[in-house]
Design a protein around this motif. Structure first.
Motif, PDB file in Angstrom:
ATOM      1  N   GLY A   1      45.268 -24.452  30.299  1.00  0.00           N
ATOM      2  CA  GLY A   1      46.166 -25.593  30.214  1.00  0.00           C
ATOM      3  C   GLY A   1      47.543 -25.217  29.708  1.00  0.00           C
ATOM      4  O   GLY A   1      48.568 -25.657  30.268  1.00  0.00           O
ATOM      5  N   LEU A   2      47.603 -24.395  28.664  1.00  0.00           N
ATOM      6  CA  LEU A   2      48.898 -24.028  28.090  1.00  0.00           C
ATOM      7  C   LEU A   2      49.696 -23.133  29.036  1.00  0.00           C
ATOM      8  O   LEU A   2      50.922 -23.275  29.148  1.00  0.00           O
ATOM      9  N   VAL A   3      49.026 -22.206  29.697  1.00  0.00           N
ATOM     10  CA  VAL A   3      49.733 -21.345  30.648  1.00  0.00           C
ATOM     11  C   VAL A   3      50.280 -22.175  31.800  1.00  0.00           C
ATOM     12  O   VAL A   3      51.440 -22.013  32.214  1.00  0.00           O
TER      13      VAL A   3
ATOM     14  N   LEU B   1      43.502 -20.677  18.715  1.00  0.00           N
ATOM     15  CA  LEU B   1      44.188 -19.391  18.831  1.00  0.00           C
ATOM     16  C   LEU B   1      45.138 -19.316  20.024  1.00  0.00           C
ATOM     17  O   LEU B   1      46.226 -18.737  19.896  1.00  0.00           O
ATOM     18  N   PRO B   2      44.769 -19.848  21.215  1.00  0.00           N
ATOM     19  CA  PRO B   2      45.752 -19.805  22.309  1.00  0.00           C
ATOM     20  C   PRO B   2      47.055 -20.523  21.961  1.00  0.00           C
ATOM     21  O   PRO B   2      48.140 -20.065  22.352  1.00  0.00           O
ATOM     22  N   LEU B   3      46.973 -21.613  21.234  1.00  0.00           N
ATOM     23  CA  LEU B   3      48.180 -22.333  20.827  1.00  0.00           C
ATOM     24  C   LEU B   3      49.046 -21.461  19.938  1.00  0.00           C
ATOM     25  O   LEU B   3      50.261 -21.325  20.162  1.00  0.00           O
ATOM     26  N   PHE B   4      48.443 -20.842  18.931  1.00  0.00           N
ATOM     27  CA  PHE B   4      49.204 -19.985  18.026  1.00  0.00           C
ATOM     28  C   PHE B   4      49.767 -18.771  18.767  1.00  0.00           C
ATOM     29  O   PHE B   4      50.939 -18.411  18.603  1.00  0.00           O
ATOM     30  N   GLY B   5      48.930 -18.127  19.569  1.00  0.00           N
ATOM     31  CA  GLY B   5      49.357 -16.914  20.260  1.00  0.00           C
ATOM     32  C   GLY B   5      50.471 -17.168  21.257  1.00  0.00           C
ATOM     33  O   GLY B   5      51.454 -16.406  21.322  1.00  0.00           O
ATOM     34  N   LEU B   6      50.359 -18.231  22.038  1.00  0.00           N
ATOM     35  CA  LEU B   6      51.385 -18.521  23.039  1.00  0.00           C
ATOM     36  C   LEU B   6      52.675 -19.013  22.393  1.00  0.00           C
ATOM     37  O   LEU B   6      53.758 -18.833  22.957  1.00  0.00           O
ATOM     38  N   ALA B   7      52.576 -19.627  21.212  1.00  0.00           N
ATOM     39  CA  ALA B   7      53.794 -19.983  20.474  1.00  0.00           C
ATOM     40  C   ALA B   7      54.562 -18.727  20.090  1.00  0.00           C
ATOM     41  O   ALA B   7      55.800 -18.676  20.209  1.00  0.00           O
TER      42      ALA B   7
ATOM     43  N   LEU C   1      57.971  -9.590  27.954  1.00  0.00           N
ATOM     44  CA  LEU C   1      57.282  -8.746  26.970  1.00  0.00           C
ATOM     45  C   LEU C   1      55.793  -8.690  27.330  1.00  0.00           C
ATOM     46  O   LEU C   1      54.943  -9.283  26.688  1.00  0.00           O
ATOM     47  N   LYS C   2      55.500  -7.965  28.398  1.00  0.00           N
ATOM     48  CA  LYS C   2      54.155  -7.989  28.982  1.00  0.00           C
ATOM     49  C   LYS C   2      53.115  -7.354  28.068  1.00  0.00           C
ATOM     50  O   LYS C   2      51.993  -7.848  27.951  1.00  0.00           O
ATOM     51  N   ALA C   3      53.472  -6.255  27.419  1.00  0.00           N
ATOM     52  CA  ALA C   3      52.507  -5.584  26.542  1.00  0.00           C
ATOM     53  C   ALA C   3      52.121  -6.482  25.371  1.00  0.00           C
ATOM     54  O   ALA C   3      50.946  -6.568  24.998  1.00  0.00           O
ATOM     55  N   LEU C   4      53.101  -7.167  24.800  1.00  0.00           N
ATOM     56  CA  LEU C   4      52.817  -8.075  23.686  1.00  0.00           C
ATOM     57  C   LEU C   4      51.918  -9.214  24.150  1.00  0.00           C
ATOM     58  O   LEU C   4      50.944  -9.560  23.474  1.00  0.00           O
ATOM     59  N   ALA C   5      52.224  -9.815  25.302  1.00  0.00           N
ATOM     60  CA  ALA C   5      51.412 -10.922  25.813  1.00  0.00           C
ATOM     61  C   ALA C   5      49.983 -10.466  26.091  1.00  0.00           C
ATOM     62  O   ALA C   5      49.021 -11.177  25.763  1.00  0.00           O
ATOM     63  N   PHE C   6      49.829  -9.282  26.672  1.00  0.00           N
ATOM     64  CA  PHE C   6      48.484  -8.769  26.956  1.00  0.00           C
ATOM     65  C   PHE C   6      47.715  -8.519  25.667  1.00  0.00           C
ATOM     66  O   PHE C   6      46.541  -8.902  25.543  1.00  0.00           O
ATOM     67  N   ALA C   7      48.358  -7.873  24.693  1.00  0.00           N
ATOM     68  CA  ALA C   7      47.666  -7.549  23.442  1.00  0.00           C
ATOM     69  C   ALA C   7      47.255  -8.804  22.694  1.00  0.00           C
ATOM     70  O   ALA C   7      46.121  -8.923  22.219  1.00  0.00           O
ATOM     71  N   VAL C   8      48.176  -9.781  22.582  1.00  0.00           N
ATOM     72  CA  VAL C   8      47.893 -11.001  21.828  1.00  0.00           C
ATOM     73  C   VAL C   8      46.763 -11.797  22.471  1.00  0.00           C
ATOM     74  O   VAL C   8      45.908 -12.359  21.782  1.00  0.00           O
ATOM     75  N   CYS C   9      46.731 -11.831  23.801  1.00  0.00           N
ATOM     76  CA  CYS C   9      45.758 -12.683  24.487  1.00  0.00           C
ATOM     77  C   CYS C   9      44.445 -11.969  24.818  1.00  0.00           C
ATOM     78  O   CYS C   9      43.373 -12.585  24.717  1.00  0.00           O
ATOM     79  N   ALA C  10      44.502 -10.717  25.230  1.00  0.00           N
ATOM     80  CA  ALA C  10      43.305 -10.058  25.754  1.00  0.00           C
ATOM     81  C   ALA C  10      42.552  -9.218  24.734  1.00  0.00           C
ATOM     82  O   ALA C  10      41.330  -9.099  24.815  1.00  0.00           O
ATOM     83  N   LEU C  11      43.264  -8.623  23.778  1.00  0.00           N
ATOM     84  CA  LEU C  11      42.606  -7.712  22.840  1.00  0.00           C
ATOM     85  C   LEU C  11      42.191  -8.451  21.577  1.00  0.00           C
ATOM     86  O   LEU C  11      42.686  -8.190  20.481  1.00  0.00           O
ATOM     87  N   GLN C  12      41.266  -9.375  21.741  1.00  0.00           N
ATOM     88  CA  GLN C  12      40.794 -10.184  20.616  1.00  0.00           C
ATOM     89  C   GLN C  12      39.279 -10.031  20.499  1.00  0.00           C
ATOM     90  O   GLN C  12      38.528 -10.689  21.222  1.00  0.00           O
ATOM     91  N   PRO C  13      38.810  -9.161  19.611  1.00  0.00           N
ATOM     92  CA  PRO C  13      37.362  -8.920  19.525  1.00  0.00           C
ATOM     93  C   PRO C  13      36.572 -10.157  19.160  1.00  0.00           C
ATOM     94  O   PRO C  13      35.435 -10.334  19.595  1.00  0.00           O
TER      95      PRO C  13
END
Length: 416
Positions: free
Chosen positions: A138-140, A311-317, A104-116
């Motif tokens: 570290g999580l990745v 946030l990375p923990l929540f997003g990657l979960a 789910l590449k679009a979801l991963a990109f949006a959750v991680c990269a599009l964070q103002p």
């Protein structure tokens, strides 16, 4: 690589380069903020300044990197921010590694990269961006792209270092350790009865006592804190939701998020992979630990920008759970999951566009155009309006513009 993969790879690189360009432009164009000025003037001009754990210095790693950056390259707003700008590049590189490895590449990109909210802090000379980038790396490496026995050490090492970028990250760090040990204990029969990674976890757990001590010191009574005296829900779930959606929607989104976390945890025990289960468990422990620590120690709950390294923990979960659901679903179910991610991605992109600003920072709106307002005040009125005088950023600009013997009088204008 097939044509679709080639195009997807090219588009990903272009999109990430555009996000990084936004970080660079903002870091080079926005005026210095109160906390950045204090960091530079009190900690960043001395190689040992990071050891003074005082106001706005629960970020010792940032302070020492600010000193190193300005010692090597000189003094300017961009140079002071350079360590966090590079951290933004590191974060996006880890995100690219993540996106390439998931379905789910679009979801991963949006959750991680599009964070103002994150863009703000990769453009600021504070420890938040450094911590977020290190946790993401570290999580990745530990859950999505790493191989071999060193994955756990890499993950915990990055998160431990992030805890020196901002001490409150240590809550997420220990949550990951506990979640890993719980998972290893549950699957001990598969590993011959031994709890995998126990020694590594204990070693890094001992290292984490240093940022714990720092956190207790900088949160001692009488010291100003970025925290919240409101209840748990408003301080953390609602504060995180408000980073993405307007305030009017934040309560609803926070409630949905908590319910989704609870449902996914119940579902994870039998239906999700160990990766998703550990990340979800760590997210729940992180929230519970913050509430428990505030209740037991009588400290304000963390809130706002202090939550950024979580946030990375929540997003990657979320991404890990969505990946597991996608793999387990049939063809029709997979189409439904992809279709469901489309509005989520669009909403995140819309939020990103709404919040994007190259001159103003969300948490320091009063420092908007502080340079020009300061210069105009010095020339026209010979005194500083309350809004200018109250910003410590004025000290940075006066220190930079004038030699000590030629520095103008620095005092607020008297009311008429």
């Amino acid at each position: 690589m097939d044509q679709a993969g080639w195009v997807g790879g090219k588009l990903l690189r272009v999109a990430l380069c555009l996000v990084f360009a936004v970080i660079v432009i903002k870091a080079a164009s926005a005026d210095l903020t109160w906390d950045e000025a204090w960091t530079f003037l009190h900690y960043g001009r001395d190689p040992l300044g990071f050891t003074r754990l005082d106001l706005a210095n629960d970020h010792p790693l940032n302070s020492v990197l600010v000193w190193a950056s300005t010692w090597l390259l000189g003094n300017s707003e961009f140079i002071i921010r350079l360590p966090n700008v590079l951290a933004g590049g590191l974060y996006l590189a880890a995100t690219a590694r993540l996106v390439r490895g998931v379905r789910l590449k679009a979801l991963a990109f949006a959750v991680c990269a599009l964070q103002p909210y994150l863009i703000d802090y990769f453009s600021l000379a504070r420890g938040y961006g450094l911590a977020v980038a290190l946790v993401q790396c570290g999580l990745v490496a530990g859950f999505f792209a790493g191989t071999g026995r060193r994955r756990l050490a890499t993950m915990l090492g990055c998160c431990a270092l992030a805890s020196f970028a901002i001490f409150s990250t240590v809550v997420a760090f220990y949550s990951l350790i506990v979640a890993h040990l719980v998972d290893a204990w549950r699957h001990r029969r598969e590993t011959g009865g031994a709890v995998s990674g126990l020694r590594v976890s204990l070693a890094f757990g001992a290292l984490g006592l240093a940022p714990v001590a720092g956190l207790l010191w900088v949160s001692r009574p009488g010291v100003p804190l970025v925290g919240s005296d409101v209840g748990f829900f408003d301080a953390i779930p609602r504060a995180v939701a408000a980073m993405y959606v307007p305030d009017g929607w934040a309560v609803t989104v926070a409630i949905v998020g908590l319910l989704a976390l609870g449902a996914m945890l119940l579902f994870a025990m039998r239906h999700l992979t160990r990766r998703a289960t550990v990340l979800l468990t760590a997210s729940a422990i992180c929230l519970a630990a913050a509430w428990l620590a505030a209740w037991v120690l009588g400290k304000p709950l963390p809130s706002g920008r202090v939550l950024l390294p979580w946030l990375p923990l929540f997003g990657l979960a979320v991404i890990a759970a969505a990946e597991d659901l996608y793999v387990a679903a049939g063809q029709r179910g997979r189409r439904g999951i992809v279709a469901a991610t489309v509005p989520v991605c669009l909403l995140i992109g819309w939020s990103f566009a709404q919040h994007l600003h190259f001159q103003r920072f969300s948490d320091w709106a009063g420092n908007y155009r502080i340079q020009s307002r300061l210069a105009q005040s010095l020339v026209v009125s010979k005194c500083l309006p309350p809004s200018v005088w109250a910003s410590y950023a004025r000290e940075y600009y006066l220190d930079r513009w004038f030699l000590p013997q030629y520095r103008p009088r620095d005092y607020p204008c008297l009311p008429p």
